[in-house]
Design a protein around this motif. Sequence first.
Motif, PDB file in Angstrom:
ATOM      1  N   THR A 221      50.884  78.961  51.292  1.00 26.66           N
ATOM      2  CA  THR A 221      52.512  78.299  51.245  1.00 26.66           C
ATOM      3  C   THR A 221      52.842  76.871  51.914  1.00 26.66           C
ATOM      4  O   THR A 221      53.679  77.065  50.942  1.00 26.66           O
ATOM      5  N   GLY A 222      52.071  76.780  52.906  1.00 30.03           N
ATOM      6  CA  GLY A 222      53.314  75.528  53.470  1.00 30.03           C
ATOM      7  C   GLY A 222      52.431  75.239  54.727  1.00 30.03           C
ATOM      8  O   GLY A 222      51.168  76.178  55.497  1.00 30.03           O
ATOM      9  N   THR A 224      51.261  73.118  58.593  1.00 31.49           N
ATOM     10  CA  THR A 224      52.330  73.696  59.833  1.00 31.49           C
ATOM     11  C   THR A 224      52.087  72.475  60.903  1.00 31.49           C
ATOM     12  O   THR A 224      52.354  72.846  62.252  1.00 31.49           O
ATOM     13  N   ARG A 418      56.179  68.095  54.839  1.00 34.00           N
ATOM     14  CA  ARG A 418      57.577  67.942  53.539  1.00 34.00           C
ATOM     15  C   ARG A 418      57.024  67.535  52.195  1.00 34.00           C
ATOM     16  O   ARG A 418      56.974  67.966  51.394  1.00 34.00           O
ATOM     17  N   ASP A 421      53.649  70.157  51.805  1.00 34.46           N
ATOM     18  CA  ASP A 421      54.309  70.779  50.803  1.00 34.46           C
ATOM     19  C   ASP A 421      54.467  70.464  49.090  1.00 34.46           C
ATOM     20  O   ASP A 421      54.620  71.473  48.304  1.00 34.46           O
ATOM     21  N   ARG A 422      55.185  69.621  49.257  1.00 28.34           N
ATOM     22  CA  ARG A 422      55.548  69.605  47.741  1.00 28.34           C
ATOM     23  C   ARG A 422      54.662  69.300  46.611  1.00 28.34           C
ATOM     24  O   ARG A 422      54.221  69.881  45.852  1.00 28.34           O
ATOM     25  N   LYS A 425      52.909  72.630  45.831  1.00 26.62           N
ATOM     26  CA  LYS A 425      53.867  72.944  44.727  1.00 26.62           C
ATOM     27  C   LYS A 425      53.339  72.694  43.520  1.00 26.62           C
ATOM     28  O   LYS A 425      53.089  73.366  42.573  1.00 26.62           O
TER      29      LYS A 425
END
Length: 428
Positions: A221-222, A224, A418, A421-422, A425
């Motif tokens: 989901t993200g 790191t 960031r 991650d966008r 999604k």
Amino acid sequence: MPMSRRALAAAVTALVLPLSACGSGGGGGSTDASGKVEGDITFQTWNLRANFKDYFDGLIGDFEKKYPGTHVKWVDQPAEGYADKISADAAGGTLPDVVNVSPDLVAPLARAGLAMDLDKAAAKYKGEYLPGAWAGHQVPGMTGTYAFPWYLNTGPLFYNKALFEKAGLDPEKPPKTYGELFADALRMADESGGRVATLANIPTIEDFGRYGASLMDKAGTGFTFNDAKGVELLTRYKQLYDAKALDARALNATPESAGKEFLTQAVAMNPGSALDLDNFKKQAPSLYKNIGITDQITNTGHVNMYVMGLMVNSRTRHTPAAVAFAHYVTDAEHQMSFAKKVAIFPSTAGSLDDPYFTEEDGTDETRVRVAAAKSLKSAVNYTPVLFSDQMKTALRNEVGKALQGRQSPKAALDNAVRACDRLLKQQG
């Protein structure tokens, strides 16, 4: 045959993810591969017919003789538009039974329920493959493995022994870890008055993985890679850049331009292949006679690999035949025969111990092959299967800003995470 094709994943994602978990239809859907191997199946490859028609015709003929009730229809798609073809077939319910995929292409198909989980359908074969290769088609946030590992590739690191010796470094002991690399690079820059850099490329996602940074959460989901290790790596690269130990043109480097910097002996280390060695021999004999070959730099003890696979369509009408054929193509015997026709490596356990991969005969080809094969036994695919080309660009842009001093390494990686991650999604 390029080994990394992440750029094509977006096209698959756009059409496949809206599909329901029931797959593309067309009946079938069983993960029970224990029944009789029979029926007609379709096998799709990726730009292989032109050079390997005889090989695949023979392989398919042998399979059909072994299983008389089967018939395999082979289709080969061009490299251009391959992802579009897969996504159109997935959406239209015409996805072939066995499909040549890379990890980035299998991920959206698995998430849409179209890739068979081989941990269920083919668990008995798992031990035949290198662990890192079997894990190559696993998807963060999902349990299961969604393609048989097929062929692998990696590349050793070339270094210029003469430049090492001139800097007072032992030419027979190239750096193995990032700590050793940074120390040697700073010394080489200092001894040469900044005229010789050690590296020509900025760090990529694979570098963060080899350094020991966490790349993505287990749920998928993200990202790191902005953890303490990631920041430490970029901080050290900033030090190299300031000391001219990282080539000034690295911010805009391509594999071709980096190779030229190494050929002209402006940089001391660069990844490469047997084809590069042949080029050095012809164009830069003074470099060629001083070439050293070593493993990729890593703090984890595991180099990076690229892996190709064969996915079984979860909606196939003939699960036993489709699974049996995908395994047949990727078993040790057939991977070894394929590896001797093209410069790739088998993903099957024990195959890399064959003399073909362990014994040199004095040629450049075997020098590189032996070095690469040795490192592949414990290699892993560091690039997250959900990491797209857009994400690569985002990371590269932020890394460039940090190296130029326009923002701190921590801020750069926070911004990159960031942005990635966008984009994640947006994949759904």
